[in-house]
Design a protein around this motif. Structure first.
Motif, PDB file in Angstrom:
ATOM      1  N   LEU A  28       0.157  20.080  26.077  1.00  0.00           N
ATOM      2  CA  LEU A  28      -0.160  20.112  27.505  1.00  0.00           C
ATOM      3  C   LEU A  28      -0.189  18.711  28.092  1.00  0.00           C
ATOM      4  CD1 LEU A  28      -1.080  21.559  30.081  1.00  0.00           C
ATOM      5  CD2 LEU A  28      -3.433  21.465  29.208  1.00  0.00           C
ATOM      6  N   GLY A  29      -0.861  17.799  27.402  1.00  0.00           N
ATOM      7  CA  GLY A  29      -0.954  16.430  27.889  1.00  0.00           C
ATOM      8  C   GLY A  29       0.406  15.761  28.001  1.00  0.00           C
ATOM      9  N   PHE A  30       1.283  16.106  27.077  1.00  0.00           N
ATOM     10  CA  PHE A  30       2.606  15.492  27.106  1.00  0.00           C
ATOM     11  C   PHE A  30       3.412  15.956  28.306  1.00  0.00           C
ATOM     12  CE2 PHE A  30       7.052  15.024  25.758  1.00  0.00           C
ATOM     13  CZ  PHE A  30       7.055  13.672  25.466  1.00  0.00           C
ATOM     14  N   TRP A  31       3.283  17.239  28.681  1.00  0.00           N
ATOM     15  CA  TRP A  31       3.991  17.731  29.863  1.00  0.00           C
ATOM     16  C   TRP A  31       3.469  17.055  31.125  1.00  0.00           C
ATOM     17  CZ3 TRP A  31       8.523  19.730  29.946  1.00  0.00           C
ATOM     18  CH2 TRP A  31       8.979  20.511  28.880  1.00  0.00           C
ATOM     19  N   LEU A  32       2.169  16.785  31.172  1.00  0.00           N
ATOM     20  CA  LEU A  32       1.614  16.053  32.313  1.00  0.00           C
ATOM     21  C   LEU A  32       2.167  14.629  32.352  1.00  0.00           C
ATOM     22  CD1 LEU A  32      -2.114  17.227  32.135  1.00  0.00           C
ATOM     23  CD2 LEU A  32      -0.345  17.998  33.724  1.00  0.00           C
ATOM     24  N   PHE A  33       2.283  14.022  31.176  1.00  0.00           N
ATOM     25  CA  PHE A  33       2.867  12.681  31.077  1.00  0.00           C
ATOM     26  C   PHE A  33       4.315  12.676  31.570  1.00  0.00           C
ATOM     27  CE2 PHE A  33       5.637  10.070  28.326  1.00  0.00           C
ATOM     28  CZ  PHE A  33       5.274   8.820  28.770  1.00  0.00           C
ATOM     29  N   TYR A 180       5.748  15.186  15.747  1.00  0.00           N
ATOM     30  CA  TYR A 180       7.211  15.262  15.655  1.00  0.00           C
ATOM     31  C   TYR A 180       7.783  16.021  16.852  1.00  0.00           C
ATOM     32  CZ  TYR A 180       7.626  13.500  10.850  1.00  0.00           C
ATOM     33  OH  TYR A 180       7.637  12.710   9.727  1.00  0.00           O
ATOM     34  N   TYR A 181       7.117  17.088  17.223  1.00  0.00           N
ATOM     35  CA  TYR A 181       7.642  17.942  18.295  1.00  0.00           C
ATOM     36  C   TYR A 181       7.609  17.222  19.647  1.00  0.00           C
ATOM     37  CZ  TYR A 181       8.653  22.230  20.835  1.00  0.00           C
ATOM     38  OH  TYR A 181       9.239  23.182  21.635  1.00  0.00           O
ATOM     39  N   THR A 182       6.516  16.525  19.945  1.00  0.00           N
ATOM     40  CA  THR A 182       6.425  15.806  21.214  1.00  0.00           C
ATOM     41  C   THR A 182       7.410  14.634  21.246  1.00  0.00           C
ATOM     42  OG1 THR A 182       4.522  14.581  20.326  1.00  0.00           O
ATOM     43  CG2 THR A 182       4.062  16.454  21.776  1.00  0.00           C
ATOM     44  N   ALA A 183       7.636  14.000  20.101  1.00  0.00           N
ATOM     45  CA  ALA A 183       8.638  12.925  20.051  1.00  0.00           C
ATOM     46  C   ALA A 183      10.023  13.479  20.351  1.00  0.00           C
ATOM     47  CB  ALA A 183       8.622  12.254  18.677  1.00  0.00           C
ATOM     48  N   LEU A 185      10.638  16.177  22.207  1.00  0.00           N
ATOM     49  CA  LEU A 185      10.661  16.479  23.639  1.00  0.00           C
ATOM     50  C   LEU A 185      10.899  15.212  24.465  1.00  0.00           C
ATOM     51  CD1 LEU A 185       7.719  19.026  24.127  1.00  0.00           C
ATOM     52  CD2 LEU A 185      10.174  19.487  24.246  1.00  0.00           C
ATOM     53  N   TYR A 186      10.265  14.133  24.058  1.00  0.00           N
ATOM     54  CA  TYR A 186      10.446  12.859  24.759  1.00  0.00           C
ATOM     55  C   TYR A 186      11.906  12.423  24.690  1.00  0.00           C
ATOM     56  CZ  TYR A 186       9.630   7.965  26.050  1.00  0.00           C
ATOM     57  OH  TYR A 186       9.655   6.737  26.680  1.00  0.00           O
ATOM     58  N   TRP A 187      12.511  12.605  23.529  1.00  0.00           N
ATOM     59  CA  TRP A 187      13.914  12.228  23.368  1.00  0.00           C
ATOM     60  C   TRP A 187      14.819  13.080  24.259  1.00  0.00           C
ATOM     61  CZ3 TRP A 187      15.648   7.896  21.623  1.00  0.00           C
ATOM     62  CH2 TRP A 187      17.008   7.752  21.350  1.00  0.00           C
ATOM     63  N   HIS A 188      14.519  14.367  24.367  1.00  0.00           N
ATOM     64  CA  HIS A 188      15.303  15.230  25.260  1.00  0.00           C
ATOM     65  C   HIS A 188      15.157  14.781  26.714  1.00  0.00           C
ATOM     66  CE1 HIS A 188      16.565  17.893  22.163  1.00  0.00           C
ATOM     67  NE2 HIS A 188      15.372  18.365  21.912  1.00  0.00           N
ATOM     68  N   PHE A 189      13.948  14.382  27.087  1.00  0.00           N
ATOM     69  CA  PHE A 189      13.715  13.898  28.448  1.00  0.00           C
ATOM     70  C   PHE A 189      14.573  12.668  28.731  1.00  0.00           C
ATOM     71  CE2 PHE A 189      11.418  10.896  31.215  1.00  0.00           C
ATOM     72  CZ  PHE A 189      11.357  11.645  32.379  1.00  0.00           C
ATOM     73  N   ILE A 190      14.634  11.739  27.768  1.00  0.00           N
ATOM     74  CA  ILE A 190      15.457  10.541  27.923  1.00  0.00           C
ATOM     75  C   ILE A 190      16.919  10.921  28.121  1.00  0.00           C
ATOM     76  CG2 ILE A 190      16.326   8.508  26.699  1.00  0.00           C
ATOM     77  CD1 ILE A 190      13.583   8.336  25.330  1.00  0.00           C
ATOM     78  N   ASP A 191      17.369  11.928  27.370  1.00  0.00           N
ATOM     79  CA  ASP A 191      18.759  12.362  27.483  1.00  0.00           C
ATOM     80  C   ASP A 191      19.043  12.981  28.847  1.00  0.00           C
ATOM     81  OD1 ASP A 191      19.114  11.511  24.910  1.00  0.00           O
ATOM     82  OD2 ASP A 191      18.892  13.493  24.014  1.00  0.00           O
ATOM     83  N   VAL A 192      18.106  13.772  29.348  1.00  0.00           N
ATOM     84  CA  VAL A 192      18.288  14.399  30.656  1.00  0.00           C
ATOM     85  C   VAL A 192      18.361  13.329  31.748  1.00  0.00           C
ATOM     86  CG1 VAL A 192      17.190  15.857  32.401  1.00  0.00           C
ATOM     87  CG2 VAL A 192      17.234  16.597  30.011  1.00  0.00           C
ATOM     88  N   VAL A 193      17.493  12.325  31.653  1.00  0.00           N
ATOM     89  CA  VAL A 193      17.522  11.239  32.637  1.00  0.00           C
ATOM     90  C   VAL A 193      18.875  10.529  32.604  1.00  0.00           C
ATOM     91  CG1 VAL A 193      16.538   8.997  33.267  1.00  0.00           C
ATOM     92  CG2 VAL A 193      15.030  10.889  32.641  1.00  0.00           C
ATOM     93  N   TRP A 194      19.411  10.326  31.401  1.00  0.00           N
ATOM     94  CA  TRP A 194      20.708   9.652  31.315  1.00  0.00           C
ATOM     95  C   TRP A 194      21.816  10.491  31.942  1.00  0.00           C
ATOM     96  CZ3 TRP A 194      22.562   5.048  30.921  1.00  0.00           C
ATOM     97  CH2 TRP A 194      23.934   4.888  30.717  1.00  0.00           C
ATOM     98  N   VAL A 195      21.762  11.791  31.798  1.00  0.00           N
ATOM     99  CA  VAL A 195      22.767  12.651  32.437  1.00  0.00           C
ATOM    100  C   VAL A 195      22.759  12.425  33.945  1.00  0.00           C
ATOM    101  CG1 VAL A 195      23.397  15.036  32.954  1.00  0.00           C
ATOM    102  CG2 VAL A 195      22.779  14.406  30.625  1.00  0.00           C
TER     103      VAL A 195
END
Length: 208
Positions: A28-33, A180-183, A185-195
């Protein structure tokens, strides 16, 4: 909840990242971040669009002549492929295959490092052309947006590498699974931003 309990593939939970209360809170905290990160990048995109091609009179740099799509396309493929390999890593995590997860995360890291090397080469090329951070409002907004994303790539790589090294001999547990899972998710977020960067900055800049 016993974090040190030994699990087998048969007893490993289907969603180990959310079994514990701590894991759910991290999720939950990670989604808020990520919500805050989204606001940050939205502001940088808006600034870039407002200042695109803006600079002192006689400025010779513009998006349609400066950017090199073939190079940026290769960078995009590297980052998108790294997103896929991180998916494979999480698949192995959910199937209690620690070695498989570590292997796919290592591939993710290598792809991310290759992306960073090309981005550094790209920035160095622009600087040699005279397109520096302080050259114009356009250059400042470009380097700030793309550079901030590059910083996030560095943070993501550091996060994954530290997780891999710290848990190399420990294996799986309900304590490190959410990390591991939040890391991932963070990596996917970085990829989406790059798109979005590829589309708005490079593709629309050259083609549009």
């Amino acid at each position: 909840m016993d974090f040190n309990k030994k699990y087998t593939p048969q007893t490993w939970p289907d969603h180990p990242e959310q079994v514990t209360l701590e894991g759910k809170n991290k999720f939950l905290g990670f989604w808020l971040f990520l919500g805050g990160e989204t606001v940050l990048f939205a502001s940088l995109f808006a600034t870039y669009l407002a200042l695109k091609n803006k600079g002192p009179s006689g400025m010779t740099f513009s998006t349609d002549t400066l950017f090199e799509l073939p190079l940026v396309f290769v960078m995009t493929m590297l980052l998108l492929t790294s997103s896929l390999t991180s998916v494979y890593a999480m698949y192995h995590m959910k199937n209690h295959n620690f070695r498989g997860m570590q292997t796919w995360l290592a591939i993710t890291v290598l792809l991310g490092l290759a992306f960073l090397c090309l981005e550094i080469y790209e920035f160095n090329h622009y600087v040699h052309l005279g397109f520096t951070y302080g050259q114009s409002a356009f250059s400042s907004s470009f380097f700030t947006l793309v550079g901030t994303h590059g910083l996030h790539v560095v943070i993501g790589l550091g996060w994954i590498i530290l997780l891999m090294l710290r848990n190399a001999k420990r294996g799986f547990s309900l304590y490190n699974a959410p990390k591991y899972y939040t890391a991932s998710l963070y990596w996917h977020f970085i990829d989406v931003v790059w798109v979005f960067i590829f589309t708005v900055v490079y593709l629309m800049g050259v083609v549009g």
